[in-house]
Design a protein around this motif. Sequence first.
Motif, mmCIF file in Angstrom:
data_model
loop_
_atom_site.group_PDB
_atom_site.id
_atom_site.type_symbol
_atom_site.label_atom_id
_atom_site.label_comp_id
_atom_site.label_asym_id
_atom_site.label_seq_id
_atom_site.Cartn_x
_atom_site.Cartn_y
_atom_site.Cartn_z
ATOM 1 N N PRO A 78 0.824 -1.210 0.000
ATOM 2 C CA PRO A 78 0.000 0.000 0.000
ATOM 3 C C PRO A 78 0.863 1.267 0.000
ATOM 4 O O PRO A 78 1.919 1.307 0.615
ATOM 5 N N VAL A 79 0.376 2.268 -0.701
ATOM 6 C CA VAL A 79 1.026 3.568 -0.799
ATOM 7 C C VAL A 79 0.166 4.574 -0.033
ATOM 8 O O VAL A 79 -1.063 4.507 -0.062
ATOM 9 N N SER A 80 0.816 5.511 0.639
ATOM 10 C CA SER A 80 0.112 6.584 1.348
ATOM 11 C C SER A 80 -0.093 7.739 0.381
ATOM 12 O O SER A 80 0.869 8.328 -0.100
ATOM 13 N N ILE A 81 -1.355 8.062 0.109
ATOM 14 C CA ILE A 81 -1.720 9.016 -0.940
ATOM 15 C C ILE A 81 -2.454 10.212 -0.347
ATOM 16 O O ILE A 81 -3.295 10.061 0.543
ATOM 17 N N ALA A 82 -2.151 11.388 -0.884
ATOM 18 C CA ALA A 82 -2.899 12.606 -0.575
ATOM 19 C C ALA A 82 -3.587 13.060 -1.863
ATOM 20 O O ALA A 82 -3.002 12.983 -2.947
ATOM 21 N N VAL A 83 -4.822 13.530 -1.761
ATOM 22 C CA VAL A 83 -5.609 13.969 -2.917
ATOM 23 C C VAL A 83 -5.938 15.451 -2.745
ATOM 24 O O VAL A 83 -6.430 15.867 -1.696
ATOM 25 N N LEU A 84 -5.666 16.217 -3.797
ATOM 26 C CA LEU A 84 -5.962 17.642 -3.788
ATOM 27 C C LEU A 84 -6.877 17.982 -4.960
ATOM 28 O O LEU A 84 -6.565 17.682 -6.105
ATOM 29 N N THR A 85 -7.996 18.619 -4.664
ATOM 30 C CA THR A 85 -8.869 19.164 -5.700
ATOM 31 C C THR A 85 -8.612 20.659 -5.773
ATOM 32 O O THR A 85 -8.686 21.362 -4.765
ATOM 33 N N VAL A 86 -8.293 21.123 -6.981
ATOM 34 C CA VAL A 86 -8.050 22.541 -7.231
ATOM 35 C C VAL A 86 -9.265 23.067 -7.981
ATOM 36 O O VAL A 86 -9.539 22.649 -9.105
ATOM 37 N N SER A 87 -10.023 23.964 -7.331
ATOM 38 C CA SER A 87 -11.246 24.467 -7.958
ATOM 39 C C SER A 87 -11.690 25.771 -7.310
ATOM 40 O O SER A 87 -11.634 25.909 -6.087
ATOM 41 N N ASP A 88 -12.136 26.687 -8.138
ATOM 42 C CA ASP A 88 -12.712 27.930 -7.637
ATOM 43 C C ASP A 88 -14.209 27.794 -7.397
ATOM 44 O O ASP A 88 -14.819 28.691 -6.827
ATOM 45 N N SER A 89 -14.803 26.679 -7.850
ATOM 46 C CA SER A 89 -16.258 26.564 -7.777
ATOM 47 C C SER A 89 -16.764 25.347 -7.004
ATOM 48 O O SER A 89 -17.929 25.309 -6.628
ATOM 49 N N GLN A 126 -1.220 28.952 -3.090
ATOM 50 C CA GLN A 126 -1.916 28.005 -2.218
ATOM 51 C C GLN A 126 -1.621 26.571 -2.647
ATOM 52 O O GLN A 126 -1.383 25.701 -1.808
ATOM 53 N N ILE A 127 -1.653 26.339 -3.968
ATOM 54 C CA ILE A 127 -1.350 24.996 -4.483
ATOM 55 C C ILE A 127 0.068 24.606 -4.085
ATOM 56 O O ILE A 127 0.307 23.521 -3.540
ATOM 57 N N ARG A 128 1.000 25.492 -4.347
ATOM 58 C CA ARG A 128 2.408 25.209 -4.056
ATOM 59 C C ARG A 128 2.614 24.960 -2.561
ATOM 60 O O ARG A 128 3.394 24.081 -2.177
ATOM 61 N N ALA A 129 1.931 25.708 -1.716
ATOM 62 C CA ALA A 129 2.080 25.537 -0.263
ATOM 63 C C ALA A 129 1.589 24.164 0.189
ATOM 64 O O ALA A 129 2.263 23.473 0.962
ATOM 65 N N VAL A 130 0.418 23.754 -0.291
ATOM 66 C CA VAL A 130 -0.129 22.451 0.099
ATOM 67 C C VAL A 130 0.767 21.329 -0.404
ATOM 68 O O VAL A 130 1.121 20.414 0.355
ATOM 69 N N ILE A 131 1.147 21.395 -1.665
ATOM 70 C CA ILE A 131 1.983 20.331 -2.241
ATOM 71 C C ILE A 131 3.348 20.303 -1.561
ATOM 72 O O ILE A 131 3.870 19.227 -1.250
ATOM 73 N N SER A 132 3.923 21.462 -1.282
ATOM 74 C CA SER A 132 5.217 21.503 -0.577
ATOM 75 C C SER A 132 5.117 20.833 0.788
ATOM 76 O O SER A 132 6.020 20.095 1.194
ATOM 77 N N GLY A 133 4.023 21.090 1.479
ATOM 78 C CA GLY A 133 3.813 20.454 2.777
ATOM 79 C C GLY A 133 3.745 18.944 2.658
ATOM 80 O O GLY A 133 4.337 18.219 3.472
ATOM 81 N N TRP A 134 3.023 18.464 1.655
ATOM 82 C CA TRP A 134 2.921 17.013 1.463
ATOM 83 C C TRP A 134 4.253 16.405 1.042
ATOM 84 O O TRP A 134 4.587 15.293 1.460
ATOM 85 N N ILE A 135 5.007 17.103 0.214
ATOM 86 C CA ILE A 135 6.314 16.601 -0.206
ATOM 87 C C ILE A 135 7.220 16.427 1.018
ATOM 88 O O ILE A 135 7.982 15.469 1.108
ATOM 89 N N ALA A 136 7.136 17.334 1.954
ATOM 90 C CA ALA A 136 7.968 17.282 3.155
ATOM 91 C C ALA A 136 7.430 16.323 4.212
ATOM 92 O O ALA A 136 8.159 15.924 5.121
ATOM 93 N N ASP A 137 6.179 15.915 4.086
ATOM 94 C CA ASP A 137 5.517 15.060 5.073
ATOM 95 C C ASP A 137 5.919 13.597 4.856
ATOM 96 O O ASP A 137 5.660 13.024 3.799
ATOM 97 N N GLU A 138 6.517 13.012 5.869
ATOM 98 C CA GLU A 138 6.975 11.619 5.764
ATOM 99 C C GLU A 138 5.832 10.619 5.577
ATOM 100 O O GLU A 138 6.075 9.485 5.204
ATOM 101 N N SER A 139 4.594 11.025 5.862
ATOM 102 C CA SER A 139 3.478 10.093 5.722
ATOM 103 C C SER A 139 2.850 10.123 4.333
ATOM 104 O O SER A 139 1.907 9.390 4.072
ATOM 105 N N VAL A 140 3.368 10.939 3.406
ATOM 106 C CA VAL A 140 2.811 11.040 2.049
ATOM 107 C C VAL A 140 3.838 10.538 1.034
ATOM 108 O O VAL A 140 4.925 11.082 0.922
#
Length: 173
Positions: A10-21, A56-70
């Motif tokens: 199993p892989v630990s996955i994070a899902v991000l939806t990018v949407s203004d609506s 905002q996108i870059r901040a969330v993704i950067s956090g996940w990249i640095a997170d050992e659980s993702v």
Amino acid sequence: MGHAASEFIPVSIAVLTVSDSRGEAEDTSGHYLVEAAKQVGHQVVDKRIIKDDIYQIRAVISGWIADESVQAVVITGGTGFTVRDNTPEAISPLFDRDVEGFGELFRMMSYEDIGTSTIQSRALAGIANQTIIFAIPGSTNACKMAWERIIVEQLDARHRPCNFLPHLSKKQR
């Protein structure tokens, strides 16, 4: 190539939806990706919806990249050509390596469904800090195609001749 295992890992996955609506209730693409990942046995460690804003996108993704659980990130939305589609610009600078073949293969498969309109898809993937990141269009059909025909195999240690698991960190494995 020897990059395949005999059992599912199993892989630990994070899902991000990018949407203004879209809010949580309208996020059919994000919900699909979460359920599809869980159905095959992966762990979804985070899911978020954010506005289509490069920082905002870059901040969330950067956090996940640095997170050992993702270990893997799947982003849906923000890959088109409108002025508000910022996902590629947000995440490309974060990549240690591009996965050029992902966008190429996605557009090749998408051509079967939407014809030449596929050239307006800026689907892309890359690896950053041993985390694989896939960015796909926001439509649920595009998410289904990308997951079922590309991503699910590349996140399966049993897929031969190769898959991405040997390139991911040992997080949660």
